[in-house]
Design a protein around this motif. Structure first.
Motif, mmCIF file in Angstrom:
data_model
loop_
_atom_site.group_PDB
_atom_site.id
_atom_site.type_symbol
_atom_site.label_atom_id
_atom_site.label_comp_id
_atom_site.label_asym_id
_atom_site.label_seq_id
_atom_site.Cartn_x
_atom_site.Cartn_y
_atom_site.Cartn_z
ATOM 1 N N LEU A 41 -6.500 -0.367 9.329
ATOM 2 C CA LEU A 41 -5.773 0.562 9.069
ATOM 3 C C LEU A 41 -4.435 0.011 9.845
ATOM 4 O O LEU A 41 -4.285 -0.553 10.784
ATOM 5 N N ASP A 42 -3.309 -0.165 8.838
ATOM 6 C CA ASP A 42 -1.935 -0.526 9.144
ATOM 7 C C ASP A 42 -1.340 0.729 9.795
ATOM 8 O O ASP A 42 -0.896 1.420 9.018
ATOM 9 N N THR A 43 -1.216 0.636 11.121
ATOM 10 C CA THR A 43 -0.615 2.153 11.646
ATOM 11 C C THR A 43 0.970 2.006 11.374
ATOM 12 O O THR A 43 1.386 3.223 11.604
ATOM 13 N N THR A 44 1.434 1.024 11.044
ATOM 14 C CA THR A 44 3.119 1.046 10.764
ATOM 15 C C THR A 44 3.346 1.743 9.366
ATOM 16 O O THR A 44 4.107 2.546 9.396
ATOM 17 N N ARG A 45 2.275 1.637 8.418
ATOM 18 C CA ARG A 45 2.477 1.874 7.139
ATOM 19 C C ARG A 45 1.531 3.326 6.718
ATOM 20 O O ARG A 45 1.567 3.745 5.823
ATOM 21 N N ASN A 46 0.421 3.535 7.681
ATOM 22 C CA ASN A 46 -0.617 4.315 7.593
ATOM 23 C C ASN A 46 -1.096 4.061 6.178
ATOM 24 O O ASN A 46 -1.512 5.149 5.505
ATOM 25 N N ARG A 47 -1.681 2.953 5.993
ATOM 26 C CA ARG A 47 -2.262 2.565 4.686
ATOM 27 C C ARG A 47 -3.464 1.549 5.355
ATOM 28 O O ARG A 47 -3.793 0.898 6.063
ATOM 29 N N ILE A 48 -4.637 2.048 4.395
ATOM 30 C CA ILE A 48 -5.789 1.053 4.598
ATOM 31 C C ILE A 48 -5.566 -0.237 3.729
ATOM 32 O O ILE A 48 -5.056 -0.491 2.978
ATOM 33 N N ALA B 221 1.445 -7.389 7.693
ATOM 34 C CA ALA B 221 1.365 -6.706 8.834
ATOM 35 C C ALA B 221 1.325 -7.603 9.997
ATOM 36 O O ALA B 221 0.910 -8.558 9.875
ATOM 37 N N LEU B 222 1.911 -6.912 11.097
ATOM 38 C CA LEU B 222 1.654 -7.468 12.406
ATOM 39 C C LEU B 222 0.233 -7.308 12.834
ATOM 40 O O LEU B 222 -0.154 -6.192 12.661
ATOM 41 N N PRO B 223 -0.397 -8.260 13.575
ATOM 42 C CA PRO B 223 -1.550 -8.105 14.058
ATOM 43 C C PRO B 223 -2.009 -6.925 14.967
ATOM 44 O O PRO B 223 -2.812 -6.231 15.087
ATOM 45 N N GLN B 224 -0.879 -6.541 15.885
ATOM 46 C CA GLN B 224 -0.919 -5.595 16.832
ATOM 47 C C GLN B 224 -0.723 -4.203 16.402
ATOM 48 O O GLN B 224 -1.074 -3.146 17.061
ATOM 49 N N ALA B 225 -0.220 -4.075 14.923
ATOM 50 C CA ALA B 225 -0.140 -2.698 14.286
ATOM 51 C C ALA B 225 -1.356 -2.613 13.520
ATOM 52 O O ALA B 225 -1.553 -1.399 12.879
ATOM 53 N N ALA C 259 -1.573 -16.149 13.497
ATOM 54 C CA ALA C 259 -1.036 -15.463 14.819
ATOM 55 C C ALA C 259 -0.025 -14.482 14.654
ATOM 56 O O ALA C 259 -0.015 -13.488 15.282
ATOM 57 N N GLU C 260 0.849 -14.707 13.830
ATOM 58 C CA GLU C 260 1.975 -14.093 13.737
ATOM 59 C C GLU C 260 2.041 -12.841 12.761
ATOM 60 O O GLU C 260 2.646 -11.691 12.611
ATOM 61 N N GLN C 261 1.213 -13.156 11.606
ATOM 62 C CA GLN C 261 1.083 -11.905 10.512
ATOM 63 C C GLN C 261 -0.297 -11.846 9.746
ATOM 64 O O GLN C 261 -0.988 -12.711 10.112
ATOM 65 N N VAL C 262 -0.733 -10.809 9.196
ATOM 66 C CA VAL C 262 -1.982 -10.522 8.744
ATOM 67 C C VAL C 262 -1.562 -10.146 6.954
ATOM 68 O O VAL C 262 -0.663 -9.333 6.882
ATOM 69 N N LEU C 263 -2.170 -10.818 6.013
ATOM 70 C CA LEU C 263 -1.837 -10.367 4.738
ATOM 71 C C LEU C 263 -3.014 -9.410 4.157
ATOM 72 O O LEU C 263 -3.893 -9.817 4.393
ATOM 73 N N LEU C 264 -2.532 -8.322 3.625
ATOM 74 C CA LEU C 264 -3.539 -7.245 3.460
ATOM 75 C C LEU C 264 -3.288 -6.912 1.951
ATOM 76 O O LEU C 264 -2.153 -7.111 1.482
ATOM 77 N N ARG C 265 -4.389 -6.421 1.419
ATOM 78 C CA ARG C 265 -4.417 -5.996 0.139
ATOM 79 C C ARG C 265 -4.778 -4.605 0.081
ATOM 80 O O ARG C 265 -5.995 -4.275 0.661
ATOM 81 N N ALA C 266 -4.053 -3.622 -0.902
ATOM 82 C CA ALA C 266 -4.766 -2.303 -1.051
ATOM 83 C C ALA C 266 -6.065 -2.390 -1.706
ATOM 84 O O ALA C 266 -6.224 -3.186 -2.865
#
Length: 117
Positions: free
Chosen positions: A12-19, A43-47, A27-34
């Motif tokens: 769950l990307d808490t910044t966008r409220n999206r799965i 997305a940022l890993p901490q989000a 280390a700096e980012q995660v690439l997500l796909r709906a």
């Protein structure tokens, strides 16, 4: 999220409220796909936090709804000879610029589909 998510994991990307499904991590980012689409975002890993069962279900329902709106949720019915004839006549009317006849053929197709199929 304390540990970096693994590729393929739903989060769950808490910044966008999206799965999102994890496609790539650094280390700096995660690439997500709906799930079920080609839409990708960063997305940022901490989000991120692990997706719950409710989150996964919500995602699957959204995907099914999107498919049904696009007509991909059901297989196409085989066309009968009458369907093909009506479709051909509508196409000919459109090519000739006869909007009235084309609209009549669209109506005829609707009636035919309700009555014959």
């Amino acid at each position: 999220m304390t540990d970096a998510p693994e590729v393929g994991e739903l989060v769950l990307d808490t910044t966008r409220n999206r799965i999102g499904e994890v496609m790539q991590t650094s280390a700096e980012q995660v690439l997500l796909r709906a799930p079920g689409t080609g839409r990708v975002w960063e997305a940022l890993p901490q989000a991120l936090c692990p997706a719950t069962l409710a989150d996964e279900l919500r995602s699957k329902v959204a995907e099914a709804n999107a498919r049904s709106r696009q007509g991909r949720g059901r297989p196409a019915a085989p066309r009968c000879e009458a369907c093909l004839k009506i479709k051909r006549r509508r196409h000919q009317a459109l090519e000739a610029g006869d909007q009235v006849k084309a609209a009549g053929m669209a109506t005829a197709m609707g009636v035919h589909l309700r009555m014959a199929h």
